[in-house]
Design a protein around this motif. Structure first.
Motif, PDB file in Angstrom:
ATOM      1  N   LEU A 281       0.758  -1.104   0.099  1.00  0.00           N
ATOM      2  CA  LEU A 281      -0.073   0.035  -0.093  1.00  0.00           C
ATOM      3  C   LEU A 281       0.751   1.268  -0.011  1.00  0.00           C
ATOM      4  O   LEU A 281       1.885   1.345   0.854  1.00  0.00           O
ATOM      5  CB  LEU A 281      -0.783  -0.113   1.414  1.00  0.00           C
ATOM      6  N   SER A 282       0.575   2.268  -0.922  1.00  0.00           N
ATOM      7  CA  SER A 282       1.487   3.353  -1.173  1.00  0.00           C
ATOM      8  C   SER A 282       0.726   4.633  -0.924  1.00  0.00           C
ATOM      9  O   SER A 282      -0.390   4.496  -1.659  1.00  0.00           O
ATOM     10  CB  SER A 282       2.190   3.295  -2.328  1.00  0.00           C
ATOM     11  N   GLY A 283       1.117   5.642  -0.421  1.00  0.00           N
ATOM     12  CA  GLY A 283       0.478   6.979  -0.352  1.00  0.00           C
ATOM     13  C   GLY A 283       1.458   8.067   0.090  1.00  0.00           C
ATOM     14  O   GLY A 283       2.564   7.774  -0.305  1.00  0.00           O
ATOM     15  N   ARG A 284       0.995   9.065   0.642  1.00  0.00           N
ATOM     16  CA  ARG A 284       1.899  10.093   1.052  1.00  0.00           C
ATOM     17  C   ARG A 284       2.472  10.092   2.258  1.00  0.00           C
ATOM     18  O   ARG A 284       1.587  10.050   3.297  1.00  0.00           O
ATOM     19  CB  ARG A 284       1.113  11.506   0.879  1.00  0.00           C
ATOM     20  N   GLY A 285       3.659  10.001   2.532  1.00  0.00           N
ATOM     21  CA  GLY A 285       4.361  10.085   3.839  1.00  0.00           C
ATOM     22  C   GLY A 285       4.142  11.546   4.496  1.00  0.00           C
ATOM     23  O   GLY A 285       4.051  12.460   3.861  1.00  0.00           O
ATOM     24  N   CYS A 286       4.293  11.623   5.821  1.00  0.00           N
ATOM     25  CA  CYS A 286       4.060  12.860   6.187  1.00  0.00           C
ATOM     26  C   CYS A 286       4.954  12.643   7.923  1.00  0.00           C
ATOM     27  O   CYS A 286       4.924  11.840   8.377  1.00  0.00           O
ATOM     28  CB  CYS A 286       2.689  13.414   6.416  1.00  0.00           C
TER      29      CYS A 286
ATOM     30  N   ASP B 164      -1.153  10.176   4.286  1.00  0.00           N
ATOM     31  CA  ASP B 164      -2.286   8.972   4.159  1.00  0.00           C
ATOM     32  C   ASP B 164      -1.593   8.110   5.110  1.00  0.00           C
ATOM     33  O   ASP B 164      -0.414   7.678   4.939  1.00  0.00           O
ATOM     34  CB  ASP B 164      -2.077   8.742   2.539  1.00  0.00           C
ATOM     35  N   ASP B 165      -2.351   7.685   5.906  1.00  0.00           N
ATOM     36  CA  ASP B 165      -2.189   6.566   6.955  1.00  0.00           C
ATOM     37  C   ASP B 165      -2.101   5.114   6.472  1.00  0.00           C
ATOM     38  O   ASP B 165      -3.055   4.692   6.505  1.00  0.00           O
ATOM     39  CB  ASP B 165      -2.935   6.620   8.091  1.00  0.00           C
ATOM     40  N   VAL B 166      -1.060   4.897   5.833  1.00  0.00           N
ATOM     41  CA  VAL B 166      -0.978   3.321   5.232  1.00  0.00           C
ATOM     42  C   VAL B 166      -0.952   2.398   6.348  1.00  0.00           C
ATOM     43  O   VAL B 166      -1.119   1.184   6.091  1.00  0.00           O
ATOM     44  CB  VAL B 166       0.450   3.249   4.248  1.00  0.00           C
ATOM     45  N   VAL B 167      -0.424   2.750   7.399  1.00  0.00           N
ATOM     46  CA  VAL B 167      -0.082   1.787   8.610  1.00  0.00           C
ATOM     47  C   VAL B 167      -1.942   1.422   9.123  1.00  0.00           C
ATOM     48  O   VAL B 167      -2.026   0.412   9.224  1.00  0.00           O
ATOM     49  CB  VAL B 167       0.466   2.572   9.903  1.00  0.00           C
ATOM     50  N   LEU B 168      -2.690   2.421   9.068  1.00  0.00           N
ATOM     51  CA  LEU B 168      -4.112   2.393   9.485  1.00  0.00           C
ATOM     52  C   LEU B 168      -4.839   1.495   8.586  1.00  0.00           C
ATOM     53  O   LEU B 168      -5.367   0.348   8.784  1.00  0.00           O
ATOM     54  CB  LEU B 168      -4.753   3.433   9.806  1.00  0.00           C
ATOM     55  N   ALA B 169      -4.645   1.750   7.097  1.00  0.00           N
ATOM     56  CA  ALA B 169      -5.105   0.835   6.237  1.00  0.00           C
ATOM     57  C   ALA B 169      -4.741  -0.422   6.302  1.00  0.00           C
ATOM     58  O   ALA B 169      -5.465  -1.338   5.981  1.00  0.00           O
ATOM     59  CB  ALA B 169      -4.771   1.566   4.972  1.00  0.00           C
ATOM     60  N   GLY B 170      -3.322  -0.761   6.341  1.00  0.00           N
ATOM     61  CA  GLY B 170      -2.834  -2.310   6.517  1.00  0.00           C
ATOM     62  C   GLY B 170      -3.489  -2.742   7.788  1.00  0.00           C
ATOM     63  O   GLY B 170      -3.951  -4.082   7.536  1.00  0.00           O
ATOM     64  N   CYS B 171      -3.645  -2.072   8.759  1.00  0.00           N
ATOM     65  CA  CYS B 171      -4.312  -2.793   9.830  1.00  0.00           C
ATOM     66  C   CYS B 171      -5.633  -3.328   9.686  1.00  0.00           C
ATOM     67  O   CYS B 171      -6.266  -4.171  10.266  1.00  0.00           O
ATOM     68  CB  CYS B 171      -4.112  -2.097  11.256  1.00  0.00           C
TER      69      CYS B 171
ATOM     70  N   ALA C 152     -10.615  -2.642  -2.499  1.00  0.00           N
ATOM     71  CA  ALA C 152     -11.729  -1.702  -1.693  1.00  0.00           C
ATOM     72  C   ALA C 152     -10.964  -0.840  -0.580  1.00  0.00           C
ATOM     73  O   ALA C 152     -11.409   0.016  -0.482  1.00  0.00           O
ATOM     74  CB  ALA C 152     -12.793  -2.766  -1.154  1.00  0.00           C
ATOM     75  N   GLY C 153     -10.229  -1.478   0.051  1.00  0.00           N
ATOM     76  CA  GLY C 153      -9.588  -0.943   1.343  1.00  0.00           C
ATOM     77  C   GLY C 153      -8.643   0.004   0.699  1.00  0.00           C
ATOM     78  O   GLY C 153      -8.596   1.154   1.420  1.00  0.00           O
ATOM     79  N   ALA C 154      -7.990   0.069  -0.382  1.00  0.00           N
ATOM     80  CA  ALA C 154      -7.078   0.910  -0.636  1.00  0.00           C
ATOM     81  C   ALA C 154      -7.812   1.858  -1.446  1.00  0.00           C
ATOM     82  O   ALA C 154      -7.378   3.273  -1.209  1.00  0.00           O
ATOM     83  CB  ALA C 154      -6.282   0.166  -1.958  1.00  0.00           C
ATOM     84  N   ASP C 155      -8.724   1.747  -2.129  1.00  0.00           N
ATOM     85  CA  ASP C 155      -9.576   3.030  -2.633  1.00  0.00           C
ATOM     86  C   ASP C 155     -10.322   3.600  -1.426  1.00  0.00           C
ATOM     87  O   ASP C 155     -10.286   4.919  -1.609  1.00  0.00           O
ATOM     88  CB  ASP C 155     -10.847   2.279  -3.428  1.00  0.00           C
ATOM     89  N   PHE C 156     -10.629   3.041  -0.404  1.00  0.00           N
ATOM     90  CA  PHE C 156     -11.258   3.940   0.544  1.00  0.00           C
ATOM     91  C   PHE C 156     -10.417   4.689   1.333  1.00  0.00           C
ATOM     92  O   PHE C 156     -10.763   6.072   1.557  1.00  0.00           O
ATOM     93  CB  PHE C 156     -11.976   3.162   1.762  1.00  0.00           C
ATOM     94  N   HIS C 157      -9.123   4.523   1.369  1.00  0.00           N
ATOM     95  CA  HIS C 157      -7.921   5.468   1.938  1.00  0.00           C
ATOM     96  C   HIS C 157      -7.302   6.256   0.871  1.00  0.00           C
ATOM     97  O   HIS C 157      -6.418   6.949   1.146  1.00  0.00           O
ATOM     98  CB  HIS C 157      -7.064   4.573   2.717  1.00  0.00           C
ATOM     99  N   GLY C 158      -7.645   6.073  -0.319  1.00  0.00           N
ATOM    100  CA  GLY C 158      -6.896   6.789  -1.355  1.00  0.00           C
ATOM    101  C   GLY C 158      -5.470   6.268  -1.550  1.00  0.00           C
ATOM    102  O   GLY C 158      -4.825   7.312  -1.937  1.00  0.00           O
ATOM    103  N   LEU C 159      -5.217   5.113  -1.622  1.00  0.00           N
ATOM    104  CA  LEU C 159      -3.868   4.546  -1.795  1.00  0.00           C
ATOM    105  C   LEU C 159      -3.850   3.685  -2.920  1.00  0.00           C
ATOM    106  O   LEU C 159      -4.921   3.199  -3.352  1.00  0.00           O
ATOM    107  CB  LEU C 159      -3.626   3.638  -0.801  1.00  0.00           C
TER     108      LEU C 159
END
Length: 384
Positions: free
Chosen positions: A190-195, A204-211, A278-285
């Protein structure tokens, strides 16, 4: 007197097995192991073929009673990438490599049976002794088949065995149908914007999305699977982040999915892919998914399983034959051979040992003579 003339004996089996144990080699790297197997087979006077799947070995023996059916007997020869923790005087001499699944014992038992049958080939037909590399994860059986195993060595049936920790030595188990599960693996990123961790709204919280995905995927097992059909999904790795105060841009998850039914396997893969997207789409990843079907389920032919059970029940060395044990959710690439040729795969008790794939595991040398006796009894019964 040659070594061959003085065999078989329990001490010789023990020496062979412990030599293999000292020198473990992993998938497709079993060069010493393969050479030693070929050497011992030739010493017994057998015709030996090498090179299938690189390190595979096949030897052939014709019975003294003339033509008849042909069967194959298979042993796996590879070790695991595990650091041994046994302190045995014959422990692995190769760092990070260990015979933690008993393939050293499987190899020894089939070698012993080959020697014994050469000394007394009182059967009609032909036996192929198959020593297969790369059972662990890499599908050596599939590669041997692709390179012509059943074309070069036609056979009417093929048989395999595995030692079984927790089952007493002298006991065995035969399944009339599924024995081991199909095995799929997955890697998803899962890839997004780090911050900055203090300002998560800026990225983007990729950790939350992964959990969330770890939890979401378990719904495939609890709600997408018929209650009477076993399946197991395990996320075994979760990698992401390097600092306390940085929200990572990527996380990577890995794991396995196992079941027995082919239709359920296809359904779960389809729904797995949909859940991840679906999980990736929900978080915009963005998501990258590598999903691989590795091994099919190991499914015994009922008729051949019954033959194996009958042979075991008539062996004085075997005290009990289990016909009602549940199949195991672990996997076995002997399944590829059973897809191409009818046969069966049995379990033989290894006693009160550590579990398979455990750094403290050791094959029980008391089992070797029983395995040799089993292979001989099977040959004499089926090729009588």
């Amino acid at each position: 007197m040659t070594a061959f003339e003085s065999y078989p004996g329990d001490e010789q089996l023990r020496q062979w097995r412990r030599d293999f144990h000292r020198h473990p080699e992993i998938a497709f790297e079993e060069h010493r192991t393969s050479a030693r197997i070929a050497e011992l087979l030739r010493e017994a006077g057998l015709e030996v073929h090498t090179g299938l799947a690189g390190t595979g070995v096949v030897a052939t023996l014709d019975g003294a009673r003339g033509p008849g059916r042909t069967i194959g007997l298979r042993a796996d020869i590879d070790a695991l990438a595990i650091e041994e923790a046994t302190d045995l005087d014959y422990a692995s001499q190769t760092p990070g490599r260990m015979h933690a699944c008993g393939h050293d014992g499987h190899t020894t038992m089939l070698l012993g049976a080959a020697w014994a049958l050469v000394k007394n080939p009182d059967f009609a037909g032909r036996v192929h002794f198959i020593f297969q590399p790369a059972e662990e994860n890499e599908g050596g059986a599939r590669v041997m088949i692709e390179q012509g195993l059943f074309d070069l060595f036609p056979m009417d049936a093929v048989y395999g065995l595995h030692n079984w920790p927790g089952m007493p030595v002298g006991e065995a188990a035969v399944h009339s149908g599924p024995s081991m599960a199909a095995f799929d693996v997955f890697t998803l990123r899962l890839s997004g914007r780090g911050c900055h961790a203090a300002m998560p709204h800026m990225g983007d919280d990729v950790v939350l999305a992964g959990c969330e995905l770890v939890t979401r995927l378990q719904g495939l097992i609890s709600r997408e699977r018929p209650a009477h059909q076993p399946a197991v999904l395990s996320v075994t790795q979760f990698h992401g982040g390097d600092a306390f105060n940085v929200m990572p841009a990527t996380v990577e998850l890995r794991g396995t999915l196992r079941c027995f039914d082919p239709a359920l396997r296809e359904h779960l893969e389809k729904r797995f892919r949909e859940a991840v997207q679906a999980g990736a789409d929900f978080h915009g990843l963005a998501v990258e998914l590598d999903y691989q079907q590795r091994y099919p389920a190991t499914i015994n032919d009922a008729e051949h399983a019954a033959r194996c059970a009958a042979v075991l029940e008539n062996m004085p060395e075997i005290e009990k034959v289990h016909l009602d044990l549940p199949p195991c959710m672990a996997s076995e690439d002997f399944a590829f051979m059973l897809e191409k040729c009818p046969g069966a795969y049995i379990w033989m008790g290894n006693g009160d040992s550590a579990a398979l794939h455990n750094p403290a595991y050791d094959f029980n040398d008391d089992l070797s003579p029983l395995g040799v006796a089993w292979w001989q009894a099977l040959v004499r019964q089926l090729l009588n």
